[in-house]
Write an enzyme that holds these catalytic residues in place. Structure first.
Site, PDB file in Angstrom:
ATOM      1  NE  ARG B 118      -3.971  -2.119   2.140  1.00 21.59           N
ATOM      2  CZ  ARG B 118      -3.820  -3.084   3.043  1.00 21.59           C
ATOM      3  NH1 ARG B 118      -2.899  -2.971   3.975  1.00 21.59           N
ATOM      4  NH2 ARG B 118      -4.587  -4.151   3.032  1.00 21.59           N
ATOM      5  CE  LYS B 140      -2.618  13.274 -14.470  1.00 20.24           C
ATOM      6  NZ  LYS B 140      -3.194  13.458 -15.812  1.00 20.24           N
ATOM      7  CD  GLU B 182       4.303  16.419 -22.754  1.00 23.83           C
ATOM      8  OE1 GLU B 182       3.766  17.363 -22.140  1.00 23.83           O
ATOM      9  OE2 GLU B 182       3.693  15.393 -23.103  1.00 23.83           O
ATOM     10  CE  LYS B 224       3.301  17.270 -14.569  1.00 22.06           C
ATOM     11  NZ  LYS B 224       3.458  16.087 -15.405  1.00 22.06           N
ATOM     12  CD  GLU B 234      -6.069  15.107 -15.004  1.00 25.75           C
ATOM     13  OE1 GLU B 234      -5.419  14.121 -14.661  1.00 25.75           O
ATOM     14  OE2 GLU B 234      -6.216  15.456 -16.180  1.00 25.75           O
ATOM     15  NE  ARG B 238      -1.626  16.463 -12.577  1.00 26.01           N
ATOM     16  CZ  ARG B 238      -0.802  15.832 -11.784  1.00 26.01           C
ATOM     17  NH1 ARG B 238      -0.921  15.956 -10.486  1.00 26.01           N
ATOM     18  NH2 ARG B 238       0.148  15.066 -12.269  1.00 26.01           N
ATOM     19  CG  ASN B 242      -4.245  15.636 -19.471  1.00 32.33           C
ATOM     20  OD1 ASN B 242      -3.187  15.023 -19.454  1.00 32.33           O
ATOM     21  ND2 ASN B 242      -5.134  15.558 -18.496  1.00 32.33           N
ATOM     22  CG  HIS B 245      -1.524  14.872 -23.281  1.00 33.54           C
ATOM     23  ND1 HIS B 245      -0.926  16.063 -23.612  1.00 33.54           N
ATOM     24  CD2 HIS B 245      -0.589  14.159 -22.607  1.00 33.54           C
ATOM     25  CE1 HIS B 245       0.314  16.074 -23.139  1.00 33.54           C
ATOM     26  NE2 HIS B 245       0.543  14.930 -22.524  1.00 33.54           N
ATOM     27  CG  HIS B 249      -3.693   9.719 -24.384  1.00 29.35           C
ATOM     28  ND1 HIS B 249      -4.288  10.008 -23.169  1.00 29.35           N
ATOM     29  CD2 HIS B 249      -2.365   9.913 -24.190  1.00 29.35           C
ATOM     30  CE1 HIS B 249      -3.359  10.377 -22.307  1.00 29.35           C
ATOM     31  NE2 HIS B 249      -2.192  10.332 -22.909  1.00 29.35           N
ATOM     32  CG  HIS B 262       3.507  10.684 -24.414  1.00 27.28           C
ATOM     33  ND1 HIS B 262       2.141  10.492 -24.423  1.00 27.28           N
ATOM     34  CD2 HIS B 262       3.722  11.766 -23.616  1.00 27.28           C
ATOM     35  CE1 HIS B 262       1.563  11.413 -23.661  1.00 27.28           C
ATOM     36  NE2 HIS B 262       2.501  12.199 -23.168  1.00 27.28           N
TER      37      HIS B 262
END
Lengths: 359, 359
Positions: B118, B140, B182, B224, B234, B238, B242, B245, B249, B262
């Site tokens: 955990r 993330k 980026e 960032k 998010e 936030r 993206n 993105h 994606h 990416h």
């Protein structure tokens, strides 16, 4: 209906306790955040309660996943089945998972909810006594690794817990008694009055008297809520909730998940931990006897299987996650109603306890 | 050495930026909490930098896991390999994972750290420009599902990030340019001055000038860090990170992970998102041209592959996790340097953009 609140700031949530709560449509629906809901349950619970839960839901996009029943299915494969179903339906971040079942379902579904899209909502509807008093409360989610129990998981809180005492009527006797083990635990670690109450009311509890059950569940949840509110991520106090669990996990792992129920293994572990507490001079011999007697009256085992000898026990306990850098730390009792934080244990005392129970 | 702090209360951590930081023993060792350390890297990075990182570590129990290189290995199987190694070594809750590699390694290792017992500590040592300016910062973590990118994961913060500009010298040209995408993104979404700086200094950056790199990484990380500090999980702001993105994606998923890097997919996606912003009347045509020109000067693709037609694009975009209840929301630009929060997009404008780029 009783309500116990778990106080965790933004992550606070209520536990509803009472009879016939499954059908209370208003209860579950006020905790949904979108029209996408997936109920995950198992093959035993589905024919008993799934239709009632589905009927209570007002969300138009409601799907189900039915997993096989048993601790051996508390694994990454089951989590992946839930991920696959969520992906097939293109469920979004605002979807809700509902865990309808015992601790295995609750832990597995909670972990899937924690990870899907980095966290979606989930609701616990525990159907065993053990899940109602313990595993559905406090945010510990996760699955077993082939080499250790609960090794993969997350701290992740549900939106609410709905504990319906009426569903316990269909619980098989062995499962029910396993839940009593955790009820006894709360008395032992921090609530001497409750321990005495359980001693006086064991037969009423075993007869599944509705009022006695509601009281025991509420008192257990209040105790757990107090501890969890103080230490959500188990950096200190929360460890006392693991009383008996290091021994118990060793029994579960050593015998292969499924032979012993979690509560049964914990019942044995609490007797071993009490014996060890006595060897360190903390408990009196008559207190250990009192504990063992209550465990036996609940119809729970009080000593481990002969197949696990001391050496195997030590090996299994060494991988338990309550350890820091290889030193074995255990939660022990200073008295009935008072657990101490994890203590490094002298190996000779531990071996004496293991030998005592290995006869 | 520059230090950028990510301000997240108890979960705050520093990003160290500079040349030859891999060998700075004091830097990494002050963030370890026990003598159990596991470095996870890939087959490309291991021969280049693993020995140097291992030499810098003072922990006596240091182990390594070397994964295959590539986006297709950002999956649950790789996470399970790390779990197995941690279990085999009986690593405790106080162990530390070190992610030495690009974004795939960072995301995969971060997610393994989030779930093992955990949550255990981890340290990011990003070895690509993209990882240094983006994926290693902000918490993330996660892996791909066969049906969608980054669908399984956790928000989980490292102890620190060590961004060594010197390792970028060995980065292949295509990977390096992907990182520039980026960098351009930060200028576009919230830092018009930085966008102008990149326009003026593109050739210096592509020549991998040390000072230019350090400036671009620092400025990217500051941007960032500001966004992440305001919205760690998010729920709002936030989302602007993206930008480009959702298109990106779709390109990555539609072509099978691995064909496009990416950053390359995001470069195309930013051009598409800029075009869509223009169709909504937000950007001027000359601004779209200016963006496409800078992307092209970086040697990045500015339009998607012919194999993906509009219909396939729409299908792929519908499962992207930025959607709420099936409505497609996209991050668009109000101007260069100003992104808006996710907006529901009229389907006819989206189709016009997809057709424009589908020529």
């Amino acid at each position: 209906m009783k309500t116990v609140n778990i106080d965790l700031g933004k992550r606070s949530y209520p536990i509803y306790i009472g009879s016939h709560l499954l059908d209370k449509s208003a209860l579950v629906n006020k905790h949904l955040h979108s029209n996408q809901v997936m109920v995950v349950t198992n093959e035993t619970i589905a024919p008993l309660y799934l239709a009632r839960v589905m009927d209570a839901l007002k969300a138009p996009v409601t799907e189900t996943v039915i997993l096989p029943d048993g601790e051996i299915y508390k694994n990454m494969q089951s989590v992946n089945r839930i991920f696959d179903a969520l992906m097939d339906l293109r469920f979004s971040r605002n979807a809700t998972l509902i865990a309808l079942g015992g601790g295995v379902i609750g832990d597995t579904v909670g972990f899937a909810a924690a990870c899907y899209q980095r966290g979606i909502s989930f609701i616990q509807i525990p159907t065993t006594l053990l899940a109602q008093v313990d595993s559905s409360v406090g945010g510990k989610t996760g699955v077993n690794h082939p080499k250790g129990k609960n090794m993969i998981g997350a701290f992740y809180q549900p939106q609410c817990v709905i504990a319906d005492t009426q569903v316990l009527a269909t619980l098989d006797d062995r499962q029910f008694r396993a839940g009593i083990a955790e009820v006894v635990k709360y008395g032992l670690i921090r609530d001497a009055d409750f321990f005495c109450w359980v001693e006086k009311n064991m037969e009423t509890l075993l007869a599944r008297d509705d009022d006695a059950l509601a009281f025991a569940i509420e008192r257990s949840c209040i105790n757990k809520a107090d501890v969890v509110a103080e230490d959500e991520r188990e950096s200190g106090l929360r460890a006392i909730l693991n009383f008996g669990h290091t021994f118990g996990h060793a029994i579960e792992t050593g015998t292969g998940y499924g032979e012993y129920l979690h509560g049964e293994a914990v019942a044995i572990g609490m007797c071993q931990a009490a014996d060890l507490s006595m060897r360190l001079g903390w408990l009196q011999p008559e207190e250990v006897e009192r504990i063992e007697k209550l465990i036996s009256r609940a119809g729970l085992p009080a000593s481990p299987p002969e197949s696990l000898d001391s050496d195997r026990f030590l090996e299994l306990m060494a991988v338990d996650k309550k350890n820091i850098d290889g030193k074995l730390r255990l939660i022990l009792l200073e008295a009935i109603g008072h657990a101490a934080l994890p203590q490094p244990v002298p190996i000779e005392h531990l071996q004496a306890t293991l030998s005592e129970y290995g006869r």
